[in-house]
Design a protein around this motif. Structure first.
Motif, PDB file in Angstrom:
ATOM      1  N   GLU A  86       0.657  -1.149  -0.030  1.00 47.09           N
ATOM      2  CA  GLU A  86       0.075  -0.025  -0.150  1.00 47.09           C
ATOM      3  C   GLU A  86       1.010   1.204   0.074  1.00 47.09           C
ATOM      4  O   GLU A  86       0.603   2.259  -0.644  1.00 47.09           O
ATOM      5  CB  GLU A  86      -1.027   0.031   1.220  1.00 47.09           C
ATOM      6  CG  GLU A  86      -2.115   0.917   1.149  1.00 47.09           C
ATOM      7  CD  GLU A  86      -2.947   0.904   0.045  1.00 47.09           C
ATOM      8  OE1 GLU A  86      -3.632   1.775  -0.397  1.00 47.09           O
ATOM      9  OE2 GLU A  86      -3.311  -0.182  -0.385  1.00 47.09           O
ATOM     10  N   SER A  87       1.939   1.318   0.776  1.00 45.43           N
ATOM     11  CA  SER A  87       2.981   2.405   0.725  1.00 45.43           C
ATOM     12  C   SER A  87       3.585   2.803  -0.426  1.00 45.43           C
ATOM     13  O   SER A  87       3.788   3.676  -1.051  1.00 45.43           O
ATOM     14  CB  SER A  87       3.907   2.129   2.077  1.00 45.43           C
ATOM     15  OG  SER A  87       3.456   2.089   3.161  1.00 45.43           O
ATOM     16  N   ALA A  88       3.973   1.544  -1.261  1.00 46.96           N
ATOM     17  CA  ALA A  88       4.559   1.392  -2.514  1.00 46.96           C
ATOM     18  C   ALA A  88       3.552   2.186  -3.450  1.00 46.96           C
ATOM     19  O   ALA A  88       3.886   3.063  -4.521  1.00 46.96           O
ATOM     20  CB  ALA A  88       4.743   0.182  -2.943  1.00 46.96           C
ATOM     21  N   LYS A  89       2.432   1.908  -3.452  1.00 54.37           N
ATOM     22  CA  LYS A  89       1.260   2.476  -4.525  1.00 54.37           C
ATOM     23  C   LYS A  89       0.778   3.900  -4.055  1.00 54.37           C
ATOM     24  O   LYS A  89       0.797   4.678  -5.164  1.00 54.37           O
ATOM     25  CB  LYS A  89      -0.320   1.382  -4.265  1.00 54.37           C
ATOM     26  CG  LYS A  89       0.080   0.376  -4.738  1.00 54.37           C
ATOM     27  CD  LYS A  89      -1.302  -0.566  -4.778  1.00 54.37           C
ATOM     28  CE  LYS A  89      -1.023  -1.924  -5.247  1.00 54.37           C
ATOM     29  NZ  LYS A  89      -2.251  -2.635  -4.977  1.00 54.37           N
ATOM     30  N   GLN A  90       1.073   4.231  -2.786  1.00 57.26           N
ATOM     31  CA  GLN A  90       0.696   5.583  -2.516  1.00 57.26           C
ATOM     32  C   GLN A  90       1.771   6.698  -2.436  1.00 57.26           C
ATOM     33  O   GLN A  90       1.743   7.671  -2.641  1.00 57.26           O
ATOM     34  CB  GLN A  90      -0.021   5.725  -1.001  1.00 57.26           C
ATOM     35  CG  GLN A  90      -1.060   5.000  -0.820  1.00 57.26           C
ATOM     36  CD  GLN A  90      -1.802   4.978   0.539  1.00 57.26           C
ATOM     37  OE1 GLN A  90      -0.943   5.458   1.515  1.00 57.26           O
ATOM     38  NE2 GLN A  90      -2.941   4.555   0.746  1.00 57.26           N
ATOM     39  N   MET A  94       9.907   6.364   2.524  1.00 51.91           N
ATOM     40  CA  MET A  94      11.065   6.179   1.899  1.00 51.91           C
ATOM     41  C   MET A  94      11.634   4.792   2.229  1.00 51.91           C
ATOM     42  O   MET A  94      12.622   4.275   1.397  1.00 51.91           O
ATOM     43  CB  MET A  94      11.939   7.112   2.936  1.00 51.91           C
ATOM     44  CG  MET A  94      11.750   8.793   2.423  1.00 51.91           C
ATOM     45  SD  MET A  94      12.609   9.825   3.296  1.00 51.91           S
ATOM     46  CE  MET A  94      14.359   9.433   2.423  1.00 51.91           C
ATOM     47  N   PHE A  95      11.197   4.089   3.177  1.00 54.59           N
ATOM     48  CA  PHE A  95      11.610   2.748   3.510  1.00 54.59           C
ATOM     49  C   PHE A  95      10.898   1.552   3.618  1.00 54.59           C
ATOM     50  O   PHE A  95       9.663   1.888   4.121  1.00 54.59           O
ATOM     51  CB  PHE A  95      12.467   2.809   5.028  1.00 54.59           C
ATOM     52  CG  PHE A  95      13.446   4.169   5.250  1.00 54.59           C
ATOM     53  CD1 PHE A  95      14.785   3.616   4.628  1.00 54.59           C
ATOM     54  CD2 PHE A  95      12.997   5.158   5.689  1.00 54.59           C
ATOM     55  CE1 PHE A  95      15.589   4.833   4.512  1.00 54.59           C
ATOM     56  CE2 PHE A  95      13.929   6.203   5.923  1.00 54.59           C
ATOM     57  CZ  PHE A  95      15.288   6.061   5.392  1.00 54.59           C
ATOM     58  N   ASN A 118       6.866   4.672  -8.471  1.00 57.47           N
ATOM     59  CA  ASN A 118       7.310   5.251  -7.203  1.00 57.47           C
ATOM     60  C   ASN A 118       8.359   6.227  -7.227  1.00 57.47           C
ATOM     61  O   ASN A 118       9.423   5.732  -7.741  1.00 57.47           O
ATOM     62  CB  ASN A 118       7.331   4.273  -6.163  1.00 57.47           C
ATOM     63  CG  ASN A 118       7.600   4.606  -4.783  1.00 57.47           C
ATOM     64  OD1 ASN A 118       8.619   5.196  -4.400  1.00 57.47           O
ATOM     65  ND2 ASN A 118       6.649   4.595  -3.936  1.00 57.47           N
ATOM     66  N   SER A 119       8.075   7.196  -6.585  1.00 56.15           N
ATOM     67  CA  SER A 119       9.454   8.250  -6.559  1.00 56.15           C
ATOM     68  C   SER A 119       9.855   8.717  -5.067  1.00 56.15           C
ATOM     69  O   SER A 119      10.593   9.806  -4.967  1.00 56.15           O
ATOM     70  CB  SER A 119       9.223   9.513  -7.253  1.00 56.15           C
ATOM     71  OG  SER A 119       8.098  10.126  -6.814  1.00 56.15           O
ATOM     72  N   SER A 120       9.350   7.959  -4.265  1.00 55.56           N
ATOM     73  CA  SER A 120       9.852   8.379  -2.633  1.00 55.56           C
ATOM     74  C   SER A 120      10.638   7.305  -2.074  1.00 55.56           C
ATOM     75  O   SER A 120      11.733   7.733  -1.395  1.00 55.56           O
ATOM     76  CB  SER A 120       8.387   8.314  -1.958  1.00 55.56           C
ATOM     77  OG  SER A 120       7.720   9.392  -2.315  1.00 55.56           O
ATOM     78  N   GLU A 150      14.233   6.778  -7.214  1.00 51.52           N
ATOM     79  CA  GLU A 150      15.054   7.164  -6.096  1.00 51.52           C
ATOM     80  C   GLU A 150      15.499   6.087  -5.255  1.00 51.52           C
ATOM     81  O   GLU A 150      16.333   6.219  -4.197  1.00 51.52           O
ATOM     82  CB  GLU A 150      13.883   8.103  -5.144  1.00 51.52           C
ATOM     83  CG  GLU A 150      13.493   9.422  -5.829  1.00 51.52           C
ATOM     84  CD  GLU A 150      14.712  10.084  -6.398  1.00 51.52           C
ATOM     85  OE1 GLU A 150      15.772  10.410  -5.437  1.00 51.52           O
ATOM     86  OE2 GLU A 150      14.672  10.613  -7.160  1.00 51.52           O
ATOM     87  N   LEU A 151      15.653   4.710  -5.586  1.00 47.96           N
ATOM     88  CA  LEU A 151      16.050   3.656  -4.917  1.00 47.96           C
ATOM     89  C   LEU A 151      17.540   3.776  -4.919  1.00 47.96           C
ATOM     90  O   LEU A 151      17.932   3.755  -6.051  1.00 47.96           O
ATOM     91  CB  LEU A 151      15.351   2.497  -5.479  1.00 47.96           C
ATOM     92  CG  LEU A 151      15.780   1.092  -4.653  1.00 47.96           C
ATOM     93  CD1 LEU A 151      15.202   1.056  -3.082  1.00 47.96           C
ATOM     94  CD2 LEU A 151      15.428  -0.181  -5.242  1.00 47.96           C
TER      95      LEU A 151
END
Length: 225
Positions: A86-90, A94-95, A118-120, A150-151
């Motif tokens: 869910e974090s990856a989609k939203q 950062m981690f 994703n860019s975070s 950004e990875l």
């Protein structure tokens, strides 16, 4: 005179009848005693059976406890993966910390598909999972095409990577030079391997010294003349 003889005969017959009755009574009591003894044995067997059943119940209870723990661990791993997905989609974290989260190839593919835009996220920890070559191929496809831009840190230690998987990651490093990829065994596994090597080397040296000592002793004990 005949009357006295008749009376004596009657008395004898009565005594004989009483003796037979006593004998029959004794015979009737014996089966009862046998039944009582048999009943006692049945009670003992039943008690022993209860004891075995109790031990079996303890083993079953222990097994059920272990199964419940595994179920809880699985549920926790699933919860962590869904949260990371869910974090990856939203695109708001950062981690992504998914160490020991029961991530296998299909889940890795799903995760990196969600990271395409994703860019975070700057760091992903996937150590101690079950990712193989298919999972590595999925992440390489996404990252080489510019996904998850950004990875800079990817931890894949403790996964089952073959030479093919290692080669795919090597090609990825050339494409994404800012990306640091950690592979190989986890620290605990490395320490165990090193300790095993040290013990093996020590045992080999001791064996060589023992053999040399026995040879030297054999020479000194040789014939004098």
């Amino acid at each position: 005179m005949a009357s006295e003889n008749d009376d004596s005969a009657s008395i004898s017959e009565l005594e004989h009848t009483e003796n037979e009755d006593e004998h029959l009574d004794n015979e009737e009591e014996q089966p009862g005693e046998a039944y009582s003894s048999s009943k006692g044995k049945k009670k003992k067997k039943k008690k022993k059976k209860k004891k075995v059943t109790g031990e079996a119940a303890g083993a079953i209870s222990s097994g059920e406890g272990a199964s419940q723990e595994r179920a809880i661990d699985k549920q926790e791993s699933e919860r962590r993966f869904k949260q990371a997905l869910e974090s990856a989609k939203q695109d708001d974290e950062m981690f992504l910390l998914l160490a020991d989260a029961n991530v296998y190839d299909a889940k890795a593919r799903k995760l990196f598909d969600a990271l395409k835009d994703n860019s975070s996220v700057t760091s992903i920890n996937l150590s101690g999972n079950k990712i193989g070559d298919e999972g590595v191929q999925a992440l390489v496809d996404v990252l080489q095409s510019g996904g998850c831009s950004e990875l800079v840190a990817l931890d894949l230690r403790g996964n089952s990577l073959s030479d093919k998987g290692q080669e795919l990651l090597s090609d990825l490093r050339k494409k994404r030079k800012q990306l640091v990829i950690d592979v190989g065994p986890l620290p605990d596994e490395s320490a165990a391997v090193e300790a095993l090597k040290a013990n093996s080397s020590s045992s080999s040296k001791q064996g060589s010294r023992g053999s040399a000592g026995r040879v030297a002793a054999g020479k000194s004990a040789g014939p004098a003349g």
